[in-house]
Scaffold this active site. Structure first.
Site, PDB file in Angstrom:
ATOM      1  N   LEU A 101      42.181  -6.832  -3.895  1.00  0.00           N
ATOM      2  CA  LEU A 101      43.143  -7.382  -3.391  1.00  0.00           C
ATOM      3  C   LEU A 101      43.016  -9.124  -4.130  1.00  0.00           C
ATOM      4  O   LEU A 101      42.047  -9.475  -4.333  1.00  0.00           O
ATOM      5  CB  LEU A 101      42.703  -7.889  -1.802  1.00  0.00           C
ATOM      6  CG  LEU A 101      43.094  -6.670  -0.892  1.00  0.00           C
ATOM      7  CD1 LEU A 101      42.429  -7.105   0.634  1.00  0.00           C
ATOM      8  CD2 LEU A 101      44.499  -6.181  -0.935  1.00  0.00           C
ATOM      9  N   ASP A 102      44.133  -9.758  -4.030  1.00  0.00           N
ATOM     10  CA  ASP A 102      44.125 -10.903  -4.512  1.00  0.00           C
ATOM     11  C   ASP A 102      43.274 -11.896  -3.772  1.00  0.00           C
ATOM     12  O   ASP A 102      43.011 -11.603  -2.550  1.00  0.00           O
ATOM     13  CB  ASP A 102      45.565 -11.669  -4.666  1.00  0.00           C
ATOM     14  CG  ASP A 102      46.707 -10.852  -5.406  1.00  0.00           C
ATOM     15  OD1 ASP A 102      46.185 -10.367  -6.281  1.00  0.00           O
ATOM     16  OD2 ASP A 102      47.717 -11.135  -4.996  1.00  0.00           O
ATOM     17  N   ARG A 103      43.040 -13.114  -4.086  1.00  0.00           N
ATOM     18  CA  ARG A 103      41.970 -13.706  -3.529  1.00  0.00           C
ATOM     19  C   ARG A 103      42.729 -14.192  -2.192  1.00  0.00           C
ATOM     20  O   ARG A 103      41.824 -14.500  -1.260  1.00  0.00           O
ATOM     21  CB  ARG A 103      41.598 -15.184  -4.484  1.00  0.00           C
ATOM     22  CG  ARG A 103      40.424 -16.041  -3.782  1.00  0.00           C
ATOM     23  CD  ARG A 103      39.754 -16.823  -4.888  1.00  0.00           C
ATOM     24  NE  ARG A 103      40.587 -17.691  -5.571  1.00  0.00           N
ATOM     25  CZ  ARG A 103      40.707 -18.902  -5.186  1.00  0.00           C
ATOM     26  NH1 ARG A 103      39.855 -19.408  -4.163  1.00  0.00           N
ATOM     27  NH2 ARG A 103      41.307 -19.821  -5.883  1.00  0.00           N
TER      28      ARG A 103
END
Ligand code: URA
Length: 233
Positions: A101-103
């Site tokens: 997942l993106d940050r």
């Protein structure tokens, strides 16, 4: 790997002797006599010859985590805290992430040291559904539903996204189901309908939903049966 290969390697027994040893019932796999030389095994399988363990099984790990915003989906990073930093397990260094997942994204992340499982989870042909709760800057246009279902052409990868199900929950909120996982996919799809994602949260992967009592930053182990059942949709 096939059983005969492991036996043949043991004390350089050779393939022929390995077949004989297996056929004559001297080999046990997970405690049960196996007489088929082609019986599949891997590093998580316990194998014994004449009652002595010749392969100690490695510990297979399957973990679900509620990733908080701001934590990196990576195993190491010089600057930011990673999902691995949140785990307290002696074998955590063996883990890899099955779908990042993106940050800035929160929600369900799966980690494992079993490459067969993560490969199945992420394989394009298995189309394991991933469900996201999305909040946007602009109101979500009604015709976005049809556009997401048709798919978008991504020039960088030269692909058209698979049909995705968008359910509008509110003026700026939707639930989106994807059957693939491309780089920044949700954000790029919303960009195509002239909108911007302000908050993104993954609610489920396959049949596994993030449990309501698993707080952000928390994680939980899954046994092998539960882990493989996620794929059975
Ligand atoms: N799509 C995105 O854009 N970001 C994520 O973190 C996951 C899916």
């Amino acid at each position: 790997m096939k059983l005969d290969r492991l036996i043949a390697r043991h004390e350089a027994m050779g393939r022929q002797s390995a077949h004989l040893a297996i056929a004559s019932g001297r080999v046990r796999v997970e405690g049960t006599v196996v007489t088929d030389s082609h019986h599949p095994i891997d590093r998580f399988t316990c194998v014994a010859l004449d009652g002595a363990v010749i392969q100690q099984p490695e510990r297979a790990l399957y973990l679900m985590m509620h990733k908080p915003e701001g934590i990196l989906s990576a195993t190491k990073d010089a600057t930011h805290p990673t999902v691995i930093d949140l785990i307290d397990d002696q074998d955590k260094h063996t883990l890899h992430i099955a779908g990042r997942l993106d940050r800035s994204t929160s929600g369900l992340v799966l980690l494992t040291n079993d490459g067969r499982w993560s490969k199945r989870l992420m394989a394009a042909e298995h189309k394991v559904p991933k469900v996201y709760l999305v909040e946007t800057l602009e109101p979500i246009a009604l015709d976005a539903v049809a556009a997401f279902a048709r798919g978008f052409y991504f020039h960088t990868e030269d692909i058209t996204t698979l049909p995705a199900e968008l359910v509008i929950l509110g003026e700026r909120q939707a639930r989106l189901t994807l059957h693939e996982g491309r780089y920044h996919q949700v954000k790029r799809m919303f960009h195509r309908v002239n909108n911007r994602v302000t908050r993104l949260h993954r609610e489920s992967i396959g049949s596994l939903a993030l449990p309501a009592d698993l707080k952000a930053g928390g994680w939980r182990g899954l046994d092998a049966a539960a882990a493989w059942a996620i794929l059975a949709l």
